[in-house]
Design a protein around this motif. Structure first.
Motif, mmCIF file in Angstrom:
data_model
loop_
_atom_site.group_PDB
_atom_site.id
_atom_site.type_symbol
_atom_site.label_atom_id
_atom_site.label_comp_id
_atom_site.label_asym_id
_atom_site.label_seq_id
_atom_site.Cartn_x
_atom_site.Cartn_y
_atom_site.Cartn_z
ATOM 1 N N SER A 185 31.522 -11.783 27.211
ATOM 2 C CA SER A 185 30.938 -12.544 26.094
ATOM 3 C C SER A 185 31.118 -14.046 26.305
ATOM 4 O O SER A 185 30.188 -14.829 26.084
ATOM 5 N N LEU A 186 32.313 -14.458 26.741
ATOM 6 C CA LEU A 186 32.565 -15.887 26.986
ATOM 7 C C LEU A 186 31.632 -16.425 28.068
ATOM 8 O O LEU A 186 31.095 -17.518 27.944
ATOM 9 N N THR A 187 31.468 -15.635 29.130
ATOM 10 C CA THR A 187 30.582 -16.057 30.226
ATOM 11 C C THR A 187 29.168 -16.257 29.690
ATOM 12 O O THR A 187 28.500 -17.249 30.001
ATOM 13 N N MET A 188 28.704 -15.333 28.846
ATOM 14 C CA MET A 188 27.368 -15.443 28.258
ATOM 15 C C MET A 188 27.258 -16.672 27.351
ATOM 16 O O MET A 188 26.218 -17.323 27.303
ATOM 17 N N MET A 189 28.334 -17.000 26.654
ATOM 18 C CA MET A 189 28.316 -18.183 25.788
ATOM 19 C C MET A 189 28.196 -19.463 26.622
ATOM 20 O O MET A 189 27.478 -20.396 26.258
ATOM 21 N N VAL A 190 28.907 -19.500 27.748
ATOM 22 C CA VAL A 190 28.813 -20.675 28.625
ATOM 23 C C VAL A 190 27.394 -20.794 29.189
ATOM 24 O O VAL A 190 26.806 -21.882 29.211
ATOM 25 N N ILE A 191 26.840 -19.661 29.634
ATOM 26 C CA ILE A 191 25.486 -19.685 30.204
ATOM 27 C C ILE A 191 24.475 -20.170 29.148
ATOM 28 O O ILE A 191 23.618 -21.008 29.424
ATOM 29 N N ASN A 203 24.283 -5.685 20.769
ATOM 30 C CA ASN A 203 25.078 -6.903 20.645
ATOM 31 C C ASN A 203 26.296 -6.748 21.563
ATOM 32 O O ASN A 203 27.117 -5.867 21.347
ATOM 33 N N ILE A 204 26.420 -7.608 22.583
ATOM 34 C CA ILE A 204 27.517 -7.407 23.524
ATOM 35 C C ILE A 204 28.877 -7.825 22.951
ATOM 36 O O ILE A 204 29.902 -7.537 23.541
ATOM 37 N N SER A 205 28.864 -8.496 21.775
ATOM 38 C CA SER A 205 30.144 -8.919 21.192
ATOM 39 C C SER A 205 30.389 -8.238 19.849
ATOM 40 O O SER A 205 31.023 -8.799 18.955
ATOM 41 N N LYS A 206 29.889 -7.016 19.746
ATOM 42 C CA LYS A 206 30.004 -6.255 18.500
ATOM 43 C C LYS A 206 31.465 -6.011 18.111
ATOM 44 O O LYS A 206 31.799 -5.823 16.951
ATOM 45 N N ASN A 207 32.343 -5.992 19.129
ATOM 46 C CA ASN A 207 33.766 -5.687 18.885
ATOM 47 C C ASN A 207 34.528 -6.826 18.203
ATOM 48 O O ASN A 207 35.614 -6.621 17.667
#
Length: 526
Positions: free
Chosen positions: A331-337, A437-441
């Protein structure tokens, strides 16, 4: 492996094919404690030319040897013995894992020279912080961190070898299968010490589905039919898991987790020292690995920023190695991208833009999901953005410290914020499975903690006097962000919030539905 072919960067598939082939020509030797590198290589060369080799420590010294011809391994295997079964019974299996001991250890010891060992893990954070303090800018600090944490050439070879050794086993049952790595081992974002995600691929065999069209007969194999693909996956993994457990050299702590959404077998591969997760081919996960590979290759700032943010998140307890309500590294990697897609001008293209560049060979529709995007990096125009990593690090914290998470979700296909399709604290669209949603958790307290820490980090970067801190030998820049904030002075955030006394803190409290500054303090202290 050279990253280029005829002057252009290799595609993900070209690189993977090459590394898999390289791994097939590779062996692993547990060496005697006093090893003469020269003698070992001299002996092994009698079986054929050695392309490359390195030594590493993992409960004893090991050597990875890559021959230039696969036949050299067969030649070596012909002279290697099966251990005598004195106390234990062994089931003979011609693997590519060998143990060498000295026939005459005393005579050998005298000629001993020190062997250079390749590190397979990264340095501790406290040592990293010291290294960072000697840099001359935040950008250099971020590249130092990247260099210390990223997978080395040797470590990547070891990962592919682990897959190749599992492949040898799988082929006993499924001769046409291949075991391939995916995820962080191959997407350019893996750090030293991360697990090896591997999957069993039958796609080579499936290519033969449409066979001979000539002749008078429709011809096909007689096969056992199973009611569902999931059941087939579970049975395949169950059998291979048992096989690794009973007979796999160096495979310990084998766990079969067959009822998960994605069934898998977890095990520890002692000879290479990796924790491994084996699943059955998951085309979408492979396309995600390739997408990240493309982003990682396009601009060196992408990986530098991702590694720094992930290290920062780990230090402050935002991410965790055990699953839970924490933000994941993915999720963090996706946020940076996403953040880099939003710069002006953008540093990297959106997924839709990559899809528009795809040619017929790049078209991949998996189930109902369109996973097409360009694979040839040379077709993507380089960015005109010249921002430094110093600016980008600060802007990342400022951007997400003020992001309206209540209303907006993060969409990498479009590269813009869109209204949340459903209510949950953090919504990041899966770039391919658009309904996931990849950050559902992630829960509300964890998101609040992320926002508070992002704001605190932006504040530190903005306010600090770099020269003063360097003179007084205090951690500065990125180094200052890698020290848990509560440690220096637990009141800083509280006072800082009072000191700002501006709209920003009010809007933060509104957007987080926090009743007062103390909750903010608690959110950070969690």
């Amino acid at each position: 492996t050279d990253a280029e072919v005829n002057g252009r960067k290799k595609t993900f598939t070209e690189l993977q094919t090459e590394r898999l082939e390289q791994a097939e020509r590779t062996i692993l030797i547990k060496c005697p404690s006093k090893t003469s590198e020269k003698k070992l290589l001299q002996y092994l060369s009698s079986h054929g030319k050695i392309n490359s080799h390195f030594f590493f420590e993992n409960r004893g010294i090991h050597a990875l040897i890559e021959f230039s011809d696969k036949n050299s391994i067969a030649s070596l295997q012909d002279v290697i013995g099966i251990p005598g079964a004195t106390e234990h019974h062994v089931v003979p299996f011609k693997s590519r894992l060998f143990t060498f001991t000295m026939k005459n250890p005393v005579a050998q010891a005298a000629a001993e020279t020190q062997i250079r060992l390749s590190p397979q893990s990264h340095i501790p954070v406290k040592d990293l912080i010291q290294k960072l303090c000697g840099a001359d800018s935040i950008s250099s600090q971020m590249y130092i961190l990247l260099n210390e944490y990223q997978l080395t050439e040797e470590n990547i070879k070891l990962r592919y070898l682990a897959c190749s050794l599992v492949s040898d086993f799988a082929r006993a049952y499924f001769p046409d299968s291949v075991v391939k790595p995916f995820g962080s081992s191959v997407n350019t974002f893996g750090k030293l010490g991360c697990d090896v995600d591997m999957f069993l691929d039958f796609n080579e065999a499936r290519k033969h589905i449409k066979k001979m069209t000539k002749g008078p007969f429709e011809m096909e194999y007689q096969l056992k039919r199973l009611p569902s693909e999931r059941l087939a996956t579970q049975k395949i993994l169950s059998v291979i898991g048992d096989c690794l457990d009973h007979f796999g050299p160096g495979c310990v702590s084998v766990q079969k987790i067959l009822n998960a959404r994605c069934p898998l077998v977890k095990f520890s591969h002692q000879p290479t020292g990796f924790q491994c997760d084996l699943s059955v081919s998951n085309s979408i996960a492979i396309k995600s690995s390739e997408l990240l590979y493309i982003y990682g290759c396009l601009d060196s700032r992408v990986r530098a920023l991702v590694f720094s943010i992930r290290c920062w998140a780990r230090v402050h307890g935002l991410t965790n190695s055990v699953p839970g309500a924490w933000i994941t590294n993915f999720s963090l990697t996706m946020m940076v991208i996403f953040f880099l897609q939003k710069r002006s001008p953008p540093i990297i293209p959106t997924v839709d833009q990559l899809r528009a560049l795809a040619d017929d060979e790049d078209r991949h529709v998996i189930g109902s999901y369109d996973c097409s995007f360009v694979s040839d990096l040379s077709k993507i125009n380089p960015t005109k953005n010249t921002e430094t990593l110093d600016e980008l690090l600060y802007s990342f914290f400022e951007y997400f410290g003020n992001f309206d998470f209540r209303k907006n979700s993060i969409n990498l296909r479009k590269g813009k914020e869109v209204n949340k399709p459903e209510s949950c604290p953090l919504y990041i669209w899966n770039p391919f499975e658009q309904d996931l949603n990849i950050s559902k958790n992630v829960n509300q307290p964890q998101l609040e903690k992320f926002v508070a820490l992002a704001r605190e980090s932006a504040w530190i970067l903005k306010k600090e006097d770099k020269t003063q801190r360097m003179i007084s030998k205090e951690p500065w820049g990125l180094a200052a962000l890698l020290i848990p904030f509560g440690k220096n002075n637990p009141n800083t955030i509280k006072n800082r919030a009072k000191g700002i006394g501006s709209e920003t803190i009010k809007s933060l409290l509104d957007s987080l539905k926090l009743s007062n500054v103390n909750n903010l303090q608690k959110a950070v202290g969690k």
